[in-house]
Design an enzyme around this catalytic site. Structure first.
Site, PDB file in Angstrom:
ATOM      1  N   ASP A  16       0.860  -1.170   0.000  1.00  0.00           N
ATOM      2  CA  ASP A  16       0.000   0.000   0.000  1.00  0.00           C
ATOM      3  C   ASP A  16       0.905   1.231   0.000  1.00  0.00           C
ATOM      4  O   ASP A  16       2.065   1.162   0.424  1.00  0.00           O
ATOM      5  CB  ASP A  16      -0.889  -0.036   1.254  1.00  0.00           C
ATOM      6  CG  ASP A  16      -1.707   1.222   1.432  1.00  0.00           C
ATOM      7  OD1 ASP A  16      -2.376   1.640   0.478  1.00  0.00           O
ATOM      8  OD2 ASP A  16      -1.660   1.798   2.537  1.00  0.00           O
ATOM      9  N   ASP A  18      -0.088   5.116   0.785  1.00  0.00           N
ATOM     10  CA  ASP A  18      -0.281   6.132   1.820  1.00  0.00           C
ATOM     11  C   ASP A  18      -0.185   5.547   3.222  1.00  0.00           C
ATOM     12  O   ASP A  18      -0.869   4.581   3.546  1.00  0.00           O
ATOM     13  CB  ASP A  18      -1.653   6.797   1.658  1.00  0.00           C
ATOM     14  CG  ASP A  18      -1.794   7.535   0.334  1.00  0.00           C
ATOM     15  OD1 ASP A  18      -0.764   7.777  -0.309  1.00  0.00           O
ATOM     16  OD2 ASP A  18      -2.936   7.868  -0.038  1.00  0.00           O
ATOM     17  N   ASP A 190      -1.212  -0.453   6.209  1.00  0.00           N
ATOM     18  CA  ASP A 190      -1.477   0.146   7.520  1.00  0.00           C
ATOM     19  C   ASP A 190      -2.947   0.111   7.872  1.00  0.00           C
ATOM     20  O   ASP A 190      -3.325   0.393   9.004  1.00  0.00           O
ATOM     21  CB  ASP A 190      -1.043   1.621   7.509  1.00  0.00           C
ATOM     22  CG  ASP A 190      -1.973   2.457   6.636  1.00  0.00           C
ATOM     23  OD1 ASP A 190      -2.701   3.296   7.177  1.00  0.00           O
ATOM     24  OD2 ASP A 190      -2.006   2.249   5.408  1.00  0.00           O
TER      25      ASP A 190
END
Length: 232
Positions: A16, A18, A190
């Site tokens: 991922d 961001d 995250d």
């Protein structure tokens, strides 16, 4: 496979973007650049600023990501892709400077393990592919917007919105193209919004996870990597 019996299929590490590879959101610098170039109205920039602050503190939400997708599609309708590429070329170096050192070490580990490193993001492919190239990675999977015959955005998607379950569809396409065995692949994120992607591969790693993902990682015995800054 070149006569080798039992040769293993290639594997990938899906990251991922961001808050996993970079601090904050890659879309916010793009919104600023689009405003300065006259592509985004002031009120939308203010909205993006508020959303970027909320994202920095709490992470993504399904509703926020859907709204951002619709606003981006509306904003770029009628604009030439070459104009957006010009913007992304200008802002990519600044975004790459926000790379999280701990995550860069994870990228190095994946390379040492022989995995292709692929960035997977809901952000536009025009931006994500340049970030991947700047980081020296092997590929990018991201949201693609439809183009007309003159190379202008139509305001519609081409393929899936690369978020949630959409990420699974897009990494499955890439796996089919490159021959990846997803059971040997790894996903890093995250956010619990990436749970579909993390469940689709053989190994999942939570990077500075939100509360929900942290709890799931604990229950499932997934590795948790801290990046030196606690989430609120």
């Amino acid at each position: 496979m070149s006569g080798e019996a039992g040769a293993l299929a290639p594997a990938a590490a899906f990251f991922d973007l961001d808050r996993t590879l970079i601090r904050g959101s890659a879309n916010y610098p793009l919104a600023i650049a689009a405003f300065r170039s006259g592509h985004v109205p002031w009120k939308d920039l203010v909205k993006d600023t508020v959303n970027a602050i909320a994202f920095h503190r709490k992470g993504s939400t399904d509703e926020g990501s859907e709204a951002l997708r619709e606003r981006i599609l509306r904003a770029v309708a009628g604009i030439r892709q070459s104009d957006i590429i010009h913007l992304t070329d200008a802002i990519t170096p600044g975004i790459v400077r926000k790379a999280i050192p701990t995550s860069m070490a994870l990228l190095a580990d994946a390379r040492a393990a022989g995995q292709d490193r692929i960035v997977v993001s809901a952000s536009p492919i025009e931006l994500v592919s340049r970030i991947a190239t700047a980081l020296g990675l092997e590929g990018a999977v991201a949201t693609r917007s439809e183009l007309d015959e003159e190379g202008r955005y139509t305001g519609h998607l081409a393929g899936e919105f690369c978020y949630g379950a959409g990420k699974v569809i897009e990494i499955e396409k890439l796996a089919a193209e490159r021959g990846y065995d997803l059971s040997r692949c790894t996903a890093y994120s995250d956010s619990v919004s990436d749970l579909p992607m993390m469940e689709r591969v053989g190994t999942a790693v939570a990077v500075n996870p939100d509360g929900e993902l942290r709890e799931l990682a604990r229950e499932r015995g997934w590795r948790v990597v801290e990046v030196g800054r606690k989430r609120h």
